[in-house]
Design a protein around this motif. Structure first.
Motif, PDB file in Angstrom:
ATOM      1  N   HIS A 130       0.822  -1.207   0.000  1.00  0.00           N
ATOM      2  CA  HIS A 130       0.000   0.000   0.000  1.00  0.00           C
ATOM      3  C   HIS A 130       0.860   1.263   0.000  1.00  0.00           C
ATOM      4  O   HIS A 130       0.478   2.275  -0.587  1.00  0.00           O
ATOM      5  CB  HIS A 130      -0.987  -0.019   1.160  1.00  0.00           C
ATOM      6  N   GLY A 131       2.012   1.210   0.625  1.00  0.00           N
ATOM      7  CA  GLY A 131       2.939   2.345   0.548  1.00  0.00           C
ATOM      8  C   GLY A 131       3.417   2.582  -0.872  1.00  0.00           C
ATOM      9  O   GLY A 131       3.505   3.723  -1.341  1.00  0.00           O
ATOM     10  N   LEU A 132       3.706   1.497  -1.588  1.00  0.00           N
ATOM     11  CA  LEU A 132       4.116   1.628  -2.996  1.00  0.00           C
ATOM     12  C   LEU A 132       2.952   2.107  -3.857  1.00  0.00           C
ATOM     13  O   LEU A 132       3.163   2.875  -4.813  1.00  0.00           O
ATOM     14  CB  LEU A 132       4.674   0.301  -3.505  1.00  0.00           C
ATOM     15  N   ASP A 133       1.732   1.703  -3.541  1.00  0.00           N
ATOM     16  CA  ASP A 133       0.562   2.215  -4.264  1.00  0.00           C
ATOM     17  C   ASP A 133       0.456   3.733  -4.116  1.00  0.00           C
ATOM     18  O   ASP A 133       0.212   4.453  -5.093  1.00  0.00           O
ATOM     19  CB  ASP A 133      -0.729   1.572  -3.739  1.00  0.00           C
ATOM     20  N   VAL A 134       0.641   4.210  -2.900  1.00  0.00           N
ATOM     21  CA  VAL A 134       0.590   5.657  -2.642  1.00  0.00           C
ATOM     22  C   VAL A 134       1.699   6.369  -3.409  1.00  0.00           C
ATOM     23  O   VAL A 134       1.487   7.436  -3.996  1.00  0.00           O
ATOM     24  CB  VAL A 134       0.685   5.946  -1.126  1.00  0.00           C
ATOM     25  N   ALA A 135       2.891   5.770  -3.441  1.00  0.00           N
ATOM     26  CA  ALA A 135       4.010   6.368  -4.172  1.00  0.00           C
ATOM     27  C   ALA A 135       3.714   6.454  -5.670  1.00  0.00           C
ATOM     28  O   ALA A 135       3.972   7.485  -6.304  1.00  0.00           O
ATOM     29  CB  ALA A 135       5.289   5.558  -3.932  1.00  0.00           C
ATOM     30  N   VAL A 136       3.161   5.386  -6.248  1.00  0.00           N
ATOM     31  CA  VAL A 136       2.832   5.384  -7.677  1.00  0.00           C
ATOM     32  C   VAL A 136       1.835   6.494  -7.990  1.00  0.00           C
ATOM     33  O   VAL A 136       2.032   7.283  -8.922  1.00  0.00           O
ATOM     34  CB  VAL A 136       2.278   4.011  -8.125  1.00  0.00           C
ATOM     35  N   VAL A 137       0.778   6.576  -7.214  1.00  0.00           N
ATOM     36  CA  VAL A 137      -0.241   7.597  -7.452  1.00  0.00           C
ATOM     37  C   VAL A 137       0.349   9.002  -7.286  1.00  0.00           C
ATOM     38  O   VAL A 137       0.133   9.883  -8.120  1.00  0.00           O
ATOM     39  CB  VAL A 137      -1.454   7.400  -6.515  1.00  0.00           C
ATOM     40  N   GLY A 138       1.101   9.216  -6.225  1.00  0.00           N
ATOM     41  CA  GLY A 138       1.697  10.534  -5.998  1.00  0.00           C
ATOM     42  C   GLY A 138       2.647  10.946  -7.107  1.00  0.00           C
ATOM     43  O   GLY A 138       2.624  12.100  -7.565  1.00  0.00           O
TER      44      GLY A 138
END
Length: 109
Positions: A85-93
């Motif tokens: 989920h941290g990587l998901d947030v990074a991708v979106v950001g």
């Protein structure tokens, strides 16, 4: 019937097997290929939006690594969940930042 929140898993726990291994390998191969294309585009364009998109694809590739580490027992379920989920947030950001920057620079020109 009352269902306790504490007993309900928040994430499905797939069983390891050849299907999951093949799917994970295919995802890793695809994400690394797309990352290589993004890095080639970055090398040609040398701009911030291309760098942000390349970093987003690197984070996407890292998700496959997290999956592999979890399958081999090097990451626990909670660490796996947090990392994904941290990587998901990074991708979106990173993608939102790339689009915002590209639009801002385009208006200034």
């Amino acid at each position: 019937m009352v269902l306790s929140v504490a007993s309900t898993p928040l994430h499905a726990v797939p069983a390891s097997g050849p299907t999951l291994s093949a799917l994970l390998a295919l995802a890793a191969l695809g994400s690394v290929l797309v990352l290589a294309l993004a890095l080639a585009a970055l090398r040609r364009r040398r701009s911030l939006p291309y760098a942000l998109v390349a970093m987003a694809f690197a984070a996407l590739s890292a998700r496959a690594l997290v999956g592999a580490l979890t399958m081999t027992g090097h990451l626990g379920p909670s660490t796996h969940h947090l990392a994904e989920h941290g990587l998901d947030v990074a991708v979106v950001g990173l993608l939102v930042g790339a689009v915002y920057y590209a639009r801002t620079v385009e208006r200034e020109l």
